[in-house]
Design an enzyme around this catalytic site. Structure first.
Site, PDB file in Angstrom:
ATOM      1  N   GLY A  13       3.829  -2.521 -14.476  1.00  0.00           N
ATOM      2  CA  GLY A  13       2.695  -1.624 -14.291  1.00  0.00           C
ATOM      3  C   GLY A  13       1.344  -2.291 -14.227  1.00  0.00           C
ATOM      4  O   GLY A  13       0.313  -1.610 -14.260  1.00  0.00           O
ATOM      5  N   THR A  14       1.308  -3.601 -14.096  1.00  0.00           N
ATOM      6  CA  THR A  14       0.011  -4.287 -14.060  1.00  0.00           C
ATOM      7  C   THR A  14      -0.807  -3.874 -12.833  1.00  0.00           C
ATOM      8  O   THR A  14      -2.029  -3.690 -12.923  1.00  0.00           O
ATOM      9  CB  THR A  14       0.186  -5.817 -14.058  1.00  0.00           C
ATOM     10  OG1 THR A  14       1.138  -6.177 -13.039  1.00  0.00           O
ATOM     11  CG2 THR A  14       0.683  -6.310 -15.402  1.00  0.00           C
ATOM     12  N   GLY A  15      -0.149  -3.712 -11.679  1.00  0.00           N
ATOM     13  CA  GLY A  15      -0.878  -3.332 -10.475  1.00  0.00           C
ATOM     14  C   GLY A  15      -1.462  -1.937 -10.562  1.00  0.00           C
ATOM     15  O   GLY A  15      -2.626  -1.708 -10.209  1.00  0.00           O
ATOM     16  N   CYS A  16      -0.642  -0.985 -11.049  1.00  0.00           N
ATOM     17  CA  CYS A  16      -1.124   0.390 -11.237  1.00  0.00           C
ATOM     18  C   CYS A  16      -2.297   0.415 -12.212  1.00  0.00           C
ATOM     19  O   CYS A  16      -3.321   1.069 -11.977  1.00  0.00           O
ATOM     20  CB  CYS A  16      -0.004   1.281 -11.802  1.00  0.00           C
ATOM     21  SG  CYS A  16       1.544   1.243 -10.904  1.00  0.00           S
TER      22      CYS A  16
ATOM     23  N   THR B  25       4.956  -7.139 -18.127  1.00  0.00           N
ATOM     24  CA  THR B  25       4.065  -7.081 -16.966  1.00  0.00           C
ATOM     25  C   THR B  25       4.335  -5.863 -16.087  1.00  0.00           C
ATOM     26  O   THR B  25       3.818  -5.774 -14.976  1.00  0.00           O
ATOM     27  CB  THR B  25       4.208  -8.353 -16.116  1.00  0.00           C
ATOM     28  OG1 THR B  25       5.593  -8.503 -15.740  1.00  0.00           O
ATOM     29  CG2 THR B  25       3.758  -9.583 -16.892  1.00  0.00           C
TER      30      THR B  25
ATOM     31  N   LYS C  52      -4.550 -10.075  -5.086  1.00  0.00           N
ATOM     32  CA  LYS C  52      -4.104 -10.526  -6.397  1.00  0.00           C
ATOM     33  C   LYS C  52      -3.125 -11.685  -6.262  1.00  0.00           C
ATOM     34  O   LYS C  52      -2.112 -11.572  -5.578  1.00  0.00           O
ATOM     35  CB  LYS C  52      -3.449  -9.360  -7.143  1.00  0.00           C
ATOM     36  CG  LYS C  52      -4.382  -8.158  -7.325  1.00  0.00           C
ATOM     37  CD  LYS C  52      -3.674  -6.975  -7.937  1.00  0.00           C
ATOM     38  CE  LYS C  52      -2.604  -6.430  -7.022  1.00  0.00           C
ATOM     39  NZ  LYS C  52      -2.014  -5.167  -7.512  1.00  0.00           N
TER      40      LYS C  52
END
Length: 267
Positions: A209-212, A207, A175
């Site tokens: 928690g975008t990865g989770c 933004t 990412k």
């Protein structure tokens, strides 16, 4: 509702990331989320204020009772804070007879740059978890920890992605949100190919928690038997829309609108 996803990760009391974001994302993709919680956090949009780890034996018990009754069509991991926890999770997953896909979000570096895993845990992640991983979803700071060199431009991403694939995962979604510029580039490495996703950067403080959220939405797609490319494309579109329609809660990095796919006229 289609596709069962077992998520092993930490809880976020603020509801924006961790297990809470995972459950919301899988539900928004019309899947079913089950969980094994690895840690409790006192957390909000301003940061993590306290952490209480869950005993590894209880983590193992959560995994066992879910898998022996409900089952899983996909697995997803988030915060695995110690080598012992990683070993516990790997042992629990190895008991599965079916080839269930595993999405690993390597939660290794906090937004402020603080390392979340000790060296022993980083080694366990590399040596034990990555070889059984179907898809690894690192951001650039996490990729830098894993590959051992700076990843600052797209050419670095290409080099890092190839090295990450050599560590054992079946595929890598690298990412590029930390790159400079008004465009966001993500690279999907799979079967010797590289698929490139590019979009305009969304300027937003929402933004958290975008990865989770992205990793869990992908896991839901894999549980629903979508191709990896299609699962990634759908999850990216979902996360972007969730950022664009975020509620603006909190005074720091706010949560996404995980319910962006939910119709308001259901009743």
């Amino acid at each position: 509702m289609k596709g069962r996803v077992l998520i092993v990760a930490g809880s976020d009391s603020g509801g924006g990331a961790g297990i809470q974001a995972d459950i919301k994302a899988v539900t928004a993709m019309d899947g079913f989320a089950a969980t094994a919680i690895t840690a409790l956090t006192a957390q909000n949009t301003l940061g993590v204020h306290s952490v209480v780890p869950v005993d590894p034996s209880f983590i193992a018990r959560q995994i066992e009772v879910v898998l022996t009754d409900i089952g899983a069509d996909a697995l997803k991991t988030g915060m695995l804070h110690s080598a012992e926890v990683i070993r516990t999770v790997v042992a629990g997953f190895r008991k599965l007879e079916d080839n269930v896909p595993l999405v690993v979000d390597p939660v290794m570096v906090a937004k402020g740059g603080h390392r979340l895993l000790q060296p022993e845990a980083e080694a366990a992640l590399r040596d034990l978890l990555l070889p059984m991983t179907t898809l690894l979803t690192p951001n650039l700071p996490e990729a830098e920890v894993l590959v051992g060199f700076p990843v600052r431009i797209e050419a670095d991403m290409m080099r890092a992605g190839e090295k990450l694939c050599a560590m054992g995962p079946g595929a890598v979604l690298l990412k590029g949100g930390h790159l400079e510029g008004d465009r966001v580039v993500d690279l999907l490495f799979q079967d010797g190919r590289v698929e490139r996703f590019e979009d305009a950067r969304i300027v937003s403080r929402s933004t958290h928690g975008t990865g989770c959220t992205l990793a869990s939405a992908i896991a839901a797609g894999m549980a629903q038997k979508m191709s990896l490319y299609d699962a990634v494309a759908r999850a990216r579109a979902y996360v972007r829309r969730a950022i664009e329609t975020a509620p603006g809660f909190g005074h720091g990095h706010g949560p996404l609108n995980h319910a962006v796919t939910v119709k308001s006229d259901w009743n």
